[in-house]
Design a protein around this motif. Structure first.
Motif, PDB file in Angstrom:
ATOM      1  N   TRP A  90      -3.559 -54.619  -3.568  1.00 15.11           N
ATOM      2  CA  TRP A  90      -3.581 -53.233  -4.218  1.00 15.11           C
ATOM      3  C   TRP A  90      -4.565 -52.388  -3.791  1.00 15.11           C
ATOM      4  CZ3 TRP A  90      -7.378 -50.578  -7.512  1.00 15.11           C
ATOM      5  CH2 TRP A  90      -6.799 -49.555  -8.101  1.00 15.11           C
ATOM      6  N   ARG A  91      -5.868 -52.776  -3.662  1.00 11.71           N
ATOM      7  CA  ARG A  91      -6.732 -51.951  -2.996  1.00 11.71           C
ATOM      8  C   ARG A  91      -6.584 -51.246  -2.059  1.00 11.71           C
ATOM      9  NH1 ARG A  91     -12.181 -54.823  -2.850  1.00 11.71           N
ATOM     10  NH2 ARG A  91     -11.207 -55.981  -1.110  1.00 11.71           N
ATOM     11  N   ASN A  92      -5.855 -51.844  -0.907  1.00 11.58           N
ATOM     12  CA  ASN A  92      -5.811 -51.736   0.358  1.00 11.58           C
ATOM     13  C   ASN A  92      -4.403 -50.596   0.368  1.00 11.58           C
ATOM     14  OD1 ASN A  92      -7.531 -53.083   1.827  1.00 11.58           O
ATOM     15  ND2 ASN A  92      -6.024 -54.916   2.114  1.00 11.58           N
ATOM     16  N   GLU A  93      -3.322 -50.850  -0.487  1.00 12.72           N
ATOM     17  CA  GLU A  93      -2.265 -50.076  -0.754  1.00 12.72           C
ATOM     18  C   GLU A  93      -2.821 -48.718  -1.182  1.00 12.72           C
ATOM     19  OE1 GLU A  93       0.787 -51.833  -3.073  1.00 12.72           O
ATOM     20  OE2 GLU A  93       1.342 -53.243  -1.419  1.00 12.72           O
ATOM     21  N   THR A  94      -3.441 -48.589  -2.144  1.00 15.48           N
ATOM     22  CA  THR A  94      -4.381 -47.395  -2.689  1.00 15.48           C
ATOM     23  C   THR A  94      -5.158 -46.823  -1.691  1.00 15.48           C
ATOM     24  OG1 THR A  94      -4.202 -48.463  -4.891  1.00 15.48           O
ATOM     25  CG2 THR A  94      -5.806 -46.646  -4.809  1.00 15.48           C
ATOM     26  N   ALA A  95      -5.936 -47.390  -0.810  1.00 13.19           N
ATOM     27  CA  ALA A  95      -6.662 -46.665   0.372  1.00 13.19           C
ATOM     28  C   ALA A  95      -5.466 -46.080   1.261  1.00 13.19           C
ATOM     29  CB  ALA A  95      -7.462 -47.645   0.686  1.00 13.19           C
ATOM     30  N   SER A  96      -4.633 -46.967   1.644  1.00 16.05           N
ATOM     31  CA  SER A  96      -3.634 -46.251   2.521  1.00 16.05           C
ATOM     32  C   SER A  96      -2.911 -44.960   1.948  1.00 16.05           C
ATOM     33  CB  SER A  96      -2.728 -47.348   2.946  1.00 16.05           C
ATOM     34  OG  SER A  96      -3.078 -48.360   3.483  1.00 16.05           O
ATOM     35  N   ARG A  97      -2.599 -44.990   0.840  1.00 14.45           N
ATOM     36  CA  ARG A  97      -2.032 -44.019   0.182  1.00 14.45           C
ATOM     37  C   ARG A  97      -2.974 -42.740   0.029  1.00 14.45           C
ATOM     38  NH1 ARG A  97       2.047 -46.190  -4.530  1.00 14.45           N
ATOM     39  NH2 ARG A  97       3.058 -47.827  -2.932  1.00 14.45           N
ATOM     40  N   LEU A  98      -4.244 -43.088  -0.346  1.00 14.60           N
ATOM     41  CA  LEU A  98      -5.091 -41.887  -0.300  1.00 14.60           C
ATOM     42  C   LEU A  98      -5.270 -41.187   0.975  1.00 14.60           C
ATOM     43  CD1 LEU A  98      -7.761 -43.292  -2.762  1.00 14.60           C
ATOM     44  CD2 LEU A  98      -6.235 -41.609  -3.309  1.00 14.60           C
ATOM     45  N   LEU A 109      -3.153 -41.178   3.453  1.00 16.40           N
ATOM     46  CA  LEU A 109      -2.168 -40.639   3.952  1.00 16.40           C
ATOM     47  C   LEU A 109      -1.881 -39.238   2.956  1.00 16.40           C
ATOM     48  CD1 LEU A 109       0.540 -40.450   5.507  1.00 16.40           C
ATOM     49  CD2 LEU A 109       1.753 -41.771   3.636  1.00 16.40           C
ATOM     50  N   SER A 110      -2.199 -39.257   1.940  1.00 12.70           N
ATOM     51  CA  SER A 110      -2.194 -38.013   0.874  1.00 12.70           C
ATOM     52  C   SER A 110      -3.280 -37.076   1.680  1.00 12.70           C
ATOM     53  CB  SER A 110      -2.657 -38.333  -0.500  1.00 12.70           C
ATOM     54  OG  SER A 110      -1.796 -38.918  -0.855  1.00 12.70           O
ATOM     55  N   GLY A 111      -4.283 -37.483   2.160  1.00 19.32           N
ATOM     56  CA  GLY A 111      -5.431 -36.464   2.630  1.00 19.32           C
ATOM     57  C   GLY A 111      -4.685 -35.967   4.026  1.00 19.32           C
ATOM     58  N   LEU A 112      -4.125 -37.024   4.705  1.00 22.26           N
ATOM     59  CA  LEU A 112      -3.677 -36.416   5.950  1.00 22.26           C
ATOM     60  C   LEU A 112      -2.622 -35.310   5.774  1.00 22.26           C
ATOM     61  CD1 LEU A 112      -3.367 -36.618   9.182  1.00 22.26           C
ATOM     62  CD2 LEU A 112      -1.639 -38.420   8.661  1.00 22.26           C
ATOM     63  N   ILE A 113      -1.710 -35.540   4.655  1.00 25.70           N
ATOM     64  CA  ILE A 113      -0.755 -34.472   4.495  1.00 25.70           C
ATOM     65  C   ILE A 113      -1.164 -33.423   4.092  1.00 25.70           C
ATOM     66  CG2 ILE A 113       1.083 -34.078   2.782  1.00 25.70           C
ATOM     67  CD1 ILE A 113       1.882 -37.120   2.768  1.00 25.70           C
ATOM     68  N   ALA A 114      -2.283 -33.443   3.284  1.00 22.06           N
ATOM     69  CA  ALA A 114      -2.980 -32.166   2.698  1.00 22.06           C
ATOM     70  C   ALA A 114      -3.637 -31.225   3.774  1.00 22.06           C
ATOM     71  CB  ALA A 114      -4.130 -32.442   1.720  1.00 22.06           C
ATOM     72  N   ALA A 115      -4.305 -31.962   4.750  1.00 22.75           N
ATOM     73  CA  ALA A 115      -4.686 -31.445   5.885  1.00 22.75           C
ATOM     74  C   ALA A 115      -3.691 -30.880   6.610  1.00 22.75           C
ATOM     75  CB  ALA A 115      -5.638 -32.435   6.723  1.00 22.75           C
ATOM     76  N   GLN A 130     -11.748 -40.204  14.730  1.00 23.46           N
ATOM     77  CA  GLN A 130     -11.473 -40.537  13.594  1.00 23.46           C
ATOM     78  C   GLN A 130      -9.712 -41.124  13.950  1.00 23.46           C
ATOM     79  OE1 GLN A 130     -11.865 -40.800  10.040  1.00 23.46           O
ATOM     80  NE2 GLN A 130     -14.091 -40.403  10.905  1.00 23.46           N
ATOM     81  N   LEU A 131      -8.960 -40.719  14.854  1.00 25.33           N
ATOM     82  CA  LEU A 131      -7.746 -40.999  15.193  1.00 25.33           C
ATOM     83  C   LEU A 131      -7.933 -42.160  16.056  1.00 25.33           C
ATOM     84  CD1 LEU A 131      -6.079 -37.371  15.876  1.00 25.33           C
ATOM     85  CD2 LEU A 131      -5.833 -38.872  14.019  1.00 25.33           C
ATOM     86  N   ALA A 132      -9.105 -42.503  16.794  1.00 20.90           N
ATOM     87  CA  ALA A 132      -9.139 -43.791  17.479  1.00 20.90           C
ATOM     88  C   ALA A 132      -9.549 -44.869  16.665  1.00 20.90           C
ATOM     89  CB  ALA A 132     -10.363 -43.533  18.556  1.00 20.90           C
ATOM     90  N   LEU A 133      -9.662 -44.592  15.278  1.00 23.52           N
ATOM     91  CA  LEU A 133     -10.219 -45.668  14.649  1.00 23.52           C
ATOM     92  C   LEU A 133      -8.746 -46.285  13.906  1.00 23.52           C
ATOM     93  CD1 LEU A 133     -13.145 -44.287  12.744  1.00 23.52           C
ATOM     94  CD2 LEU A 133     -13.173 -46.175  14.443  1.00 23.52           C
ATOM     95  N   THR A 134      -8.595 -47.501  13.380  1.00 24.78           N
ATOM     96  CA  THR A 134      -7.467 -47.899  12.516  1.00 24.78           C
ATOM     97  C   THR A 134      -7.712 -47.359  11.102  1.00 24.78           C
ATOM     98  OG1 THR A 134      -8.630 -49.901  11.990  1.00 24.78           O
ATOM     99  CG2 THR A 134      -6.992 -50.124  13.975  1.00 24.78           C
ATOM    100  N   ALA A 135      -6.783 -47.327  10.408  1.00 27.06           N
ATOM    101  CA  ALA A 135      -6.869 -46.600   9.212  1.00 27.06           C
ATOM    102  C   ALA A 135      -7.740 -47.110   8.162  1.00 27.06           C
ATOM    103  CB  ALA A 135      -5.408 -46.601   8.288  1.00 27.06           C
ATOM    104  N   PRO A 136      -8.081 -48.494   8.079  1.00 27.44           N
ATOM    105  CA  PRO A 136      -8.932 -49.186   7.067  1.00 27.44           C
ATOM    106  C   PRO A 136     -10.450 -48.741   7.499  1.00 27.44           C
ATOM    107  CG  PRO A 136      -7.511 -50.777   7.735  1.00 27.44           C
ATOM    108  CD  PRO A 136      -7.087 -49.627   8.705  1.00 27.44           C
ATOM    109  N   TYR A 137     -10.706 -48.109   8.601  1.00 28.09           N
ATOM    110  CA  TYR A 137     -12.197 -47.845   9.081  1.00 28.09           C
ATOM    111  C   TYR A 137     -12.557 -46.472   9.179  1.00 28.09           C
ATOM    112  CZ  TYR A 137     -12.055 -52.774  10.466  1.00 28.09           C
ATOM    113  OH  TYR A 137     -11.935 -54.209  10.235  1.00 28.09           O
ATOM    114  N   ARG A 138     -11.349 -45.821   8.652  1.00 30.31           N
ATOM    115  CA  ARG A 138     -11.853 -44.262   8.684  1.00 30.31           C
ATOM    116  C   ARG A 138     -12.624 -44.093   7.534  1.00 30.31           C
ATOM    117  NH1 ARG A 138      -5.856 -43.401  10.582  1.00 30.31           N
ATOM    118  NH2 ARG A 138      -6.257 -43.124  12.928  1.00 30.31           N
ATOM    119  N   ALA A 139     -13.462 -43.459   7.937  1.00 31.27           N
ATOM    120  CA  ALA A 139     -14.754 -42.870   6.643  1.00 31.27           C
ATOM    121  C   ALA A 139     -13.875 -42.168   5.463  1.00 31.27           C
ATOM    122  CB  ALA A 139     -16.138 -42.180   7.332  1.00 31.27           C
TER     123      ALA A 139
END
Length: 68
Positions: free
Chosen positions: A10-18, A20-26, A51-60
């Motif tokens: 659940w935490r990983n899905e929530t982080a991924s959605r957050l 992705l939402s930030g990316l869409i907003a940007a 940032q783009l060189a990192l995998t999604a879970p490690y993006r600050a």
């Protein structure tokens, strides 16, 4: 499924959605004509590439937090 595993998924899905939402907003912000006309500072490009060189879970933080 064990409760701790369910919480981790659940935490990983929530982080991924957050993220992705930030990316869409940007992207929506960046597509505005008044924003597109502004020059982008070289250090922002460097930060974005890092940032783009990192995998999604490690993006600050979402890309939308980068200055321009």
């Amino acid at each position: 499924m064990r409760p701790e595993r369910q919480h981790q998924i659940w935490r990983n899905e929530t982080a991924s959605r957050l993220w992705l939402s930030g990316l869409i907003a940007a992207m929506q912000h960046a597509e505005r004509p008044e924003i597109r006309r502004q020059p982008v500072a070289p250090e922002v490009i460097v930060e974005l590439r890092a940032q783009l060189a990192l995998t999604a879970p490690y993006r600050a933080s979402p890309i939308s937090t980068l200055r321009h």
